[in-house]
Design a protein around this motif. Structure first.
Motif, PDB file in Angstrom:
ATOM      1  N   TYR A 194      43.334  32.909   5.761  1.00 22.69           N
ATOM      2  CA  TYR A 194      43.885  34.101   5.119  1.00 22.69           C
ATOM      3  C   TYR A 194      44.348  35.104   6.178  1.00 22.69           C
ATOM      4  CZ  TYR A 194      44.091  38.525   2.601  1.00 22.69           C
ATOM      5  OH  TYR A 194      44.499  39.725   2.096  1.00 22.69           O
ATOM      6  N   GLU A 195      43.502  35.382   7.142  1.00 23.44           N
ATOM      7  CA  GLU A 195      43.841  36.349   8.199  1.00 23.44           C
ATOM      8  C   GLU A 195      45.029  35.868   9.028  1.00 23.44           C
ATOM      9  OE1 GLU A 195      42.558  39.358   8.600  1.00 23.44           O
ATOM     10  OE2 GLU A 195      41.109  39.106   6.988  1.00 23.44           O
ATOM     11  N   LEU A 196      45.054  34.585   9.332  1.00 25.37           N
ATOM     12  CA  LEU A 196      46.170  34.034  10.110  1.00 25.37           C
ATOM     13  C   LEU A 196      47.483  34.142   9.339  1.00 25.37           C
ATOM     14  CD1 LEU A 196      44.360  30.911  11.553  1.00 25.37           C
ATOM     15  CD2 LEU A 196      45.249  32.830  12.887  1.00 25.37           C
ATOM     16  N   LYS A 197      47.461  33.789   8.069  1.00 28.17           N
ATOM     17  CA  LYS A 197      48.678  33.863   7.255  1.00 28.17           C
ATOM     18  C   LYS A 197      49.121  35.320   7.088  1.00 28.17           C
ATOM     19  CE  LYS A 197      48.325  29.569   4.642  1.00 28.17           C
ATOM     20  NZ  LYS A 197      49.659  29.024   4.811  1.00 28.17           N
ATOM     21  N   LEU A 198      48.172  36.210   6.898  1.00 29.38           N
ATOM     22  CA  LEU A 198      48.470  37.628   6.744  1.00 29.38           C
ATOM     23  C   LEU A 198      49.218  38.174   7.964  1.00 29.38           C
ATOM     24  CD1 LEU A 198      47.874  40.080   4.837  1.00 29.38           C
ATOM     25  CD2 LEU A 198      45.863  40.504   6.270  1.00 29.38           C
ATOM     26  N   ASN A 199      48.884  37.644   9.132  1.00 29.72           N
ATOM     27  CA  ASN A 199      49.481  38.119  10.377  1.00 29.72           C
ATOM     28  C   ASN A 199      50.559  37.195  10.933  1.00 29.72           C
ATOM     29  OD1 ASN A 199      47.897  40.624  11.018  1.00 29.72           O
ATOM     30  ND2 ASN A 199      46.237  39.173  10.657  1.00 29.72           N
ATOM     31  N   GLY A 200      50.951  36.176  10.154  1.00 24.49           N
ATOM     32  CA  GLY A 200      52.023  35.274  10.576  1.00 24.49           C
ATOM     33  C   GLY A 200      51.666  34.402  11.763  1.00 24.49           C
ATOM     34  N   LEU A 201      50.413  34.007  11.872  1.00 24.54           N
ATOM     35  CA  LEU A 201      49.950  33.245  13.038  1.00 24.54           C
ATOM     36  C   LEU A 201      49.589  31.799  12.734  1.00 24.54           C
ATOM     37  CD1 LEU A 201      47.701  36.053  14.557  1.00 24.54           C
ATOM     38  CD2 LEU A 201      50.007  35.398  15.278  1.00 24.54           C
ATOM     39  N   GLU A 202      50.052  31.278  11.606  1.00 23.70           N
ATOM     40  CA  GLU A 202      49.714  29.892  11.241  1.00 23.70           C
ATOM     41  C   GLU A 202      50.129  28.896  12.310  1.00 23.70           C
ATOM     42  OE1 GLU A 202      51.810  31.378   7.388  1.00 23.70           O
ATOM     43  OE2 GLU A 202      51.692  32.002   9.463  1.00 23.70           O
ATOM     44  N   TYR A 203      51.218  29.203  13.007  1.00 23.06           N
ATOM     45  CA  TYR A 203      51.737  28.288  14.022  1.00 23.06           C
ATOM     46  C   TYR A 203      50.689  27.995  15.106  1.00 23.06           C
ATOM     47  CZ  TYR A 203      52.395  32.239  17.184  1.00 23.06           C
ATOM     48  OH  TYR A 203      52.182  33.331  17.983  1.00 23.06           O
ATOM     49  N   LEU A 204      49.788  28.929  15.366  1.00 20.69           N
ATOM     50  CA  LEU A 204      48.757  28.690  16.377  1.00 20.69           C
ATOM     51  C   LEU A 204      47.875  27.507  15.996  1.00 20.69           C
ATOM     52  CD1 LEU A 204      47.653  32.375  17.051  1.00 20.69           C
ATOM     53  CD2 LEU A 204      49.092  30.928  18.507  1.00 20.69           C
ATOM     54  N   ILE A 205      47.482  27.445  14.739  1.00 22.92           N
ATOM     55  CA  ILE A 205      46.624  26.350  14.270  1.00 22.92           C
ATOM     56  C   ILE A 205      47.419  25.047  14.216  1.00 22.92           C
ATOM     57  CG2 ILE A 205      45.176  25.529  12.364  1.00 22.92           C
ATOM     58  CD1 ILE A 205      44.023  27.909  13.974  1.00 22.92           C
ATOM     59  N   ARG A 206      48.665  25.116  13.796  1.00 21.52           N
ATOM     60  CA  ARG A 206      49.496  23.900  13.768  1.00 21.52           C
ATOM     61  C   ARG A 206      49.693  23.354  15.182  1.00 21.52           C
ATOM     62  NH1 ARG A 206      52.505  26.973   9.595  1.00 21.52           N
ATOM     63  NH2 ARG A 206      51.734  26.160   7.617  1.00 21.52           N
ATOM     64  N   ASN A 207      49.834  24.226  16.156  1.00 21.01           N
ATOM     65  CA  ASN A 207      49.977  23.797  17.556  1.00 21.01           C
ATOM     66  C   ASN A 207      48.697  23.137  18.046  1.00 21.01           C
ATOM     67  OD1 ASN A 207      52.605  24.680  17.721  1.00 21.01           O
ATOM     68  ND2 ASN A 207      52.090  26.605  18.742  1.00 21.01           N
ATOM     69  N   ILE A 208      47.550  23.661  17.665  1.00 18.50           N
ATOM     70  CA  ILE A 208      46.275  23.059  18.042  1.00 18.50           C
ATOM     71  C   ILE A 208      46.184  21.638  17.474  1.00 18.50           C
ATOM     72  CG2 ILE A 208      43.763  23.132  17.708  1.00 18.50           C
ATOM     73  CD1 ILE A 208      44.018  26.218  17.835  1.00 18.50           C
ATOM     74  N   ARG A 209      46.612  21.468  16.230  1.00 19.95           N
ATOM     75  CA  ARG A 209      46.541  20.152  15.573  1.00 19.95           C
ATOM     76  C   ARG A 209      47.429  19.137  16.291  1.00 19.95           C
ATOM     77  NH1 ARG A 209      47.501  20.984   9.826  1.00 19.95           N
ATOM     78  NH2 ARG A 209      49.664  20.524  10.198  1.00 19.95           N
ATOM     79  N   LYS A 210      48.540  19.580  16.852  1.00 19.12           N
ATOM     80  CA  LYS A 210      49.451  18.671  17.555  1.00 19.12           C
ATOM     81  C   LYS A 210      48.880  18.150  18.864  1.00 19.12           C
ATOM     82  CE  LYS A 210      53.647  20.727  15.690  1.00 19.12           C
ATOM     83  NZ  LYS A 210      54.841  21.523  16.012  1.00 19.12           N
ATOM     84  N   LEU A 211      47.924  18.903  19.439  1.00 19.40           N
ATOM     85  CA  LEU A 211      47.373  18.513  20.743  1.00 19.40           C
ATOM     86  C   LEU A 211      46.516  17.303  20.654  1.00 19.40           C
ATOM     87  CD1 LEU A 211      46.522  21.999  22.208  1.00 19.40           C
ATOM     88  CD2 LEU A 211      48.493  20.586  22.711  1.00 19.40           C
TER      89      LEU A 211
END
Length: 74
Positions: free
Chosen positions: A57-74
């Motif tokens: 929720y906090e990540l989406k609220l602040n437009g930071l979902e890409y950080l978690i998606r980048n972690i998943r790609k690693l």
């Protein structure tokens, strides 16, 4: 929470899928925003899943979902 614990939490979050409901088996970070907001208003589940959904929720609220998606790609 120390730095390693935070890192472990985010890596686990990046790889956790919704365990039940309409969006079962969808990565938490990929849940629709309206669904996460609904849980925010209703109350998140207790335990780890609830903490993870609160973080989403906090990540989406602040437009930071890409950080978690980048972690998943690693």
């Amino acid at each position: 929470m120390d730095l390693q614990s935070q890192k472990d939490f985010l890596v686990k979050l990046a790889n956790t899928k919704m365990p039940f409901g309409k969006y079962k088996d969808r990565y938490l970070i990929d849940l629709p925003e309206h669904y996460i907001v609904w849980y925010h208003n209703k109350g998140f589940p207790k335990g780890t899943l609830g903490r993870q959904m609160q973080t989403v929720y906090e990540l989406k609220l602040n437009g930071l979902e890409y950080l978690i998606r980048n972690i998943r790609k690693l």
